[in-house]
Design a protein around this motif. Structure first.
Motif, PDB file in Angstrom:
ATOM      1  N   PHE A  30      29.465  47.092  46.586  1.00  0.00           N
ATOM      2  CA  PHE A  30      28.334  47.003  45.665  1.00  0.00           C
ATOM      3  C   PHE A  30      27.079  47.605  46.289  1.00  0.00           C
ATOM      4  CE2 PHE A  30      31.272  44.103  43.800  1.00  0.00           C
ATOM      5  CZ  PHE A  30      31.019  44.156  42.441  1.00  0.00           C
ATOM      6  N   ALA A  31      26.865  47.367  47.574  1.00  0.00           N
ATOM      7  CA  ALA A  31      25.720  47.967  48.250  1.00  0.00           C
ATOM      8  C   ALA A  31      25.819  49.491  48.206  1.00  0.00           C
ATOM      9  CB  ALA A  31      25.631  47.474  49.686  1.00  0.00           C
ATOM     10  N   LEU A  49      42.293  55.495  37.961  1.00  0.00           N
ATOM     11  CA  LEU A  49      42.391  54.938  39.307  1.00  0.00           C
ATOM     12  C   LEU A  49      43.839  54.628  39.670  1.00  0.00           C
ATOM     13  CD1 LEU A  49      39.348  52.460  39.264  1.00  0.00           C
ATOM     14  CD2 LEU A  49      39.543  54.561  40.608  1.00  0.00           C
ATOM     15  N   GLY A  50      44.625  54.262  38.671  1.00  0.00           N
ATOM     16  CA  GLY A  50      46.027  53.946  38.914  1.00  0.00           C
ATOM     17  C   GLY A  50      46.862  55.147  39.284  1.00  0.00           C
ATOM     18  N   ASN A  51      46.307  56.344  39.142  1.00  0.00           N
ATOM     19  CA  ASN A  51      47.030  57.563  39.499  1.00  0.00           C
ATOM     20  C   ASN A  51      46.300  58.343  40.583  1.00  0.00           C
ATOM     21  OD1 ASN A  51      49.282  59.262  39.109  1.00  0.00           O
ATOM     22  ND2 ASN A  51      48.098  60.648  37.800  1.00  0.00           N
ATOM     23  N   THR A  73      39.621  47.565  41.733  1.00  0.00           N
ATOM     24  CA  THR A  73      39.381  47.357  40.316  1.00  0.00           C
ATOM     25  C   THR A  73      38.131  48.123  39.920  1.00  0.00           C
ATOM     26  OG1 THR A  73      39.048  45.681  38.584  1.00  0.00           O
ATOM     27  CG2 THR A  73      37.961  45.300  40.690  1.00  0.00           C
ATOM     28  N   LEU A  74      37.892  48.221  38.636  1.00  0.00           N
ATOM     29  CA  LEU A  74      36.642  48.797  38.159  1.00  0.00           C
ATOM     30  C   LEU A  74      35.554  47.750  38.304  1.00  0.00           C
ATOM     31  CD1 LEU A  74      34.967  50.967  36.691  1.00  0.00           C
ATOM     32  CD2 LEU A  74      35.748  49.983  34.537  1.00  0.00           C
ATOM     33  N   GLY A  75      34.526  48.075  39.056  1.00  0.00           N
ATOM     34  CA  GLY A  75      33.408  47.160  39.239  1.00  0.00           C
ATOM     35  C   GLY A  75      32.231  47.552  38.356  1.00  0.00           C
ATOM     36  N   VAL A  76      31.510  46.554  37.890  1.00  0.00           N
ATOM     37  CA  VAL A  76      30.323  46.764  37.069  1.00  0.00           C
ATOM     38  C   VAL A  76      29.221  45.881  37.646  1.00  0.00           C
ATOM     39  CG1 VAL A  76      29.332  46.628  34.757  1.00  0.00           C
ATOM     40  CG2 VAL A  76      31.752  47.219  35.040  1.00  0.00           C
ATOM     41  N   PRO A  81      35.812  42.904  46.487  1.00  0.00           N
ATOM     42  CA  PRO A  81      35.450  43.709  47.668  1.00  0.00           C
ATOM     43  C   PRO A  81      36.010  45.129  47.657  1.00  0.00           C
ATOM     44  CG  PRO A  81      36.101  41.496  48.321  1.00  0.00           C
ATOM     45  CD  PRO A  81      36.472  41.644  46.875  1.00  0.00           C
ATOM     46  N   GLN A  82      36.996  45.400  46.809  1.00  0.00           N
ATOM     47  CA  GLN A  82      37.566  46.749  46.737  1.00  0.00           C
ATOM     48  C   GLN A  82      37.184  47.454  45.438  1.00  0.00           C
ATOM     49  OE1 GLN A  82      39.882  44.016  47.546  1.00  0.00           O
ATOM     50  NE2 GLN A  82      39.161  44.386  49.619  1.00  0.00           N
ATOM     51  N   ALA A  83      36.127  47.014  44.785  1.00  0.00           N
ATOM     52  CA  ALA A  83      35.757  47.565  43.487  1.00  0.00           C
ATOM     53  C   ALA A  83      35.367  49.041  43.580  1.00  0.00           C
ATOM     54  CB  ALA A  83      34.602  46.770  42.887  1.00  0.00           C
ATOM     55  N   SER A  84      35.723  49.789  42.536  1.00  0.00           N
ATOM     56  CA  SER A  84      35.298  51.186  42.396  1.00  0.00           C
ATOM     57  C   SER A  84      34.289  51.276  41.265  1.00  0.00           C
ATOM     58  CB  SER A  84      36.507  52.079  42.082  1.00  0.00           C
ATOM     59  OG  SER A  84      37.433  52.069  43.140  1.00  0.00           O
ATOM     60  N   PHE A  85      33.364  52.227  41.360  1.00  0.00           N
ATOM     61  CA  PHE A  85      32.254  52.288  40.420  1.00  0.00           C
ATOM     62  C   PHE A  85      32.128  53.657  39.765  1.00  0.00           C
ATOM     63  CE2 PHE A  85      31.274  48.842  43.242  1.00  0.00           C
ATOM     64  CZ  PHE A  85      30.671  47.899  42.436  1.00  0.00           C
TER      65      PHE A  85
END
Length: 423
Positions: free
Chosen positions: A133-134, A212-214, A305-308, A374-378
């Motif tokens: 997130f940072a 992201l799954g691919n 995961t997808l982070g928001v 902690p593994q979120a993608s943005f």
């Protein structure tokens, strides 16, 4: 995020422009050297007067001012429909807030309005954010956006429908999704096997989760738009051939919005979908026996995961760097962040609050989401062209599962490159 809207009672009620005249003066204190006044503008997460964010911020400020008598905080909470417009008016009129909490920060960075976080956060506070997130708050390697609250996505499935179809566990791969969907179509008629919402409400989110799954996504490792990468083209080709053409999802995903998919799942009319934590309450109210698992990927369940996130930011104009730092260190204490997250059913952005909410045992339904944070993608939130690119994705990416994926994504890539060149 699931942003619930409520208008506030303004101190000045003549007009939106008049609202901007009710803050602190540019000097932030009186001419006799009295306390500095910080102006805080924040979005409202409440859905009624009894849980307006005004109540949270007023209570926090009262406690803060008692311990910091030389710093006063003027609070203005604005509903989500109006906050961006009113803040724009404030900036244009020179009545800039010291601290703003809203949905995005990149345009403020582009206009050189913000302090970098290194100027307004102590080392302890800055080091307490969940790292992903940072990093999402950075522009050109410098952090300006301060994450405030978060949400994440996971895979929801209807346990009763799965049992009726003879499925014993949630899918982990795309092939599992296809096989499970085929079984559900054959054995549980009247239920949409997989709810694929690629309509304009949030097509950018659903599409990115599949990409992201691919191993794909919106951008390449260098941060450049890569909407028509081979990985993304292959993703939409798979969806078209394996879910859409066989009738294992909606007949026209491009016109189906997330709200429809969520409502169908909560009514027991859809068996699987990607969702965020608000679907928990909807499913509970609909008496759906649901399960939550990591999102299936092409070769296995995703570890990310997808982070928001929504954001806090500090403006330079009034020169209150030290006072802002004192205030933000208080705002981001564990007690305060946890109170806000629990009050508004949101997820944390700080490590200590995440650890506390995970270990408390009070949030069992959210624990699968906590594990993924902690593994979120943005999305490329620090790129000022993202809003325009996102709007284009929402309009047309859904047609990639009915037409030619390479052409649809190629057209989107050109628009993204044009938007990036114009920023």
């Amino acid at each position: 995020m699931n942003k619930r809207v409520l208008s506030i009672s303004a101190v000045c009620v003549i007009s939106a422009l008049a609202l901007t005249a009710c803050g602190s003066s540019g000097s932030g204190g009186d001419s006799a050297g009295g306390p500095v006044t910080l102006k805080l503008v924040a979005a409202d997460y409440g859905d009624k007067a009894s849980n307006s964010s005004t109540l949270y911020w007023n209570d926090l400020v009262k406690t803060f001012e008692a311990s910091n008598p030389t710093i006063k905080v003027d609070v203005q909470v604005i509903n989500w429909n109006d906050i961006d417009k009113q803040v724009k008016t404030m900036i244009q009129s020179g009545n800039v807030p010291d601290v703003l909490q809203t949905g995005g920060y990149a345009d403020k960075v582009a206009d050189k309005l913000l302090y970098p976080t290194s100027d307004v956060l102590s080392t302890a506070t800055a080091g307490n954010f969940i790292d992903t997130f940072a990093k999402a708050g950075r522009v050109d390697g410098v952090q300006y956006g301060i994450p405030f609250v978060s949400s994440a996505r996971a895979f929801f499935y209807n346990k009763a429908v799965f049992a009726q179809a003879g499925i014993s566990a949630p899918p982990q791969t795309w092939d599992d999704v296809k096989a499970d969907a085929a079984l559900i179509k054959a054995k549980v008629p009247g239920v949409t096997p997989y709810a694929l919402p690629l309509g304009p409400e949030e097509a950018q989110g659903e599409s990115m989760m599949w990409e992201l799954g691919n191993g794909g996504g919106v951008t390449d490792p260098a941060g450049k738009y890569a909407l028509n990468s081979q990985a993304d083209v292959d993703t939409f080709s798979w969806l078209k051939s394996n879910l859409v053409d066989p009738g294992l999802t909606y007949a026209n995903p491009a016109t189906t919005d997330r709200k429809t998919a969520f409502a169908d799942f909560a009514a027991g009319k859809a068996a699987m979908l990607n969702g965020h934590p608000s679907l928990i309450q909807m499913s509970t109210e609909g008496k759906v026996d649901y399960g939550v698992a990591p999102i299936p990927g092409r070769t296995g369940a995703l570890k990310s995961t997808l982070g928001v996130a929504d954001w806090m930011m500090a403006f330079k104009q009034n020169g209150h760097k030290d006072q802002i730092k004192t205030f933000l260190d208080f705002v981001y204490s564990k007690a305060n962040t946890e109170k806000f997250d629990e009050t508004y059913n949101l997820m944390p952005v700080t490590q200590d609050t995440l650890a506390d909410m995970t270990s408390s045992g009070k949030h069992k339904d959210l624990e699968p989401f906590f594990a993924l944070l902690p593994q979120a993608s943005f999305y490329p939130l620090g790129d000022t062209s993202w809003d325009a690119v996102s709007a284009e994705i929402k309009k047309s990416i859904g047609t990639a599962v009915s037409g030619d994926p390479a052409k649809v994504l190629g057209d989107l890539q050109k628009k993204a490159q044009d938007a990036a060149a114009d920023k």
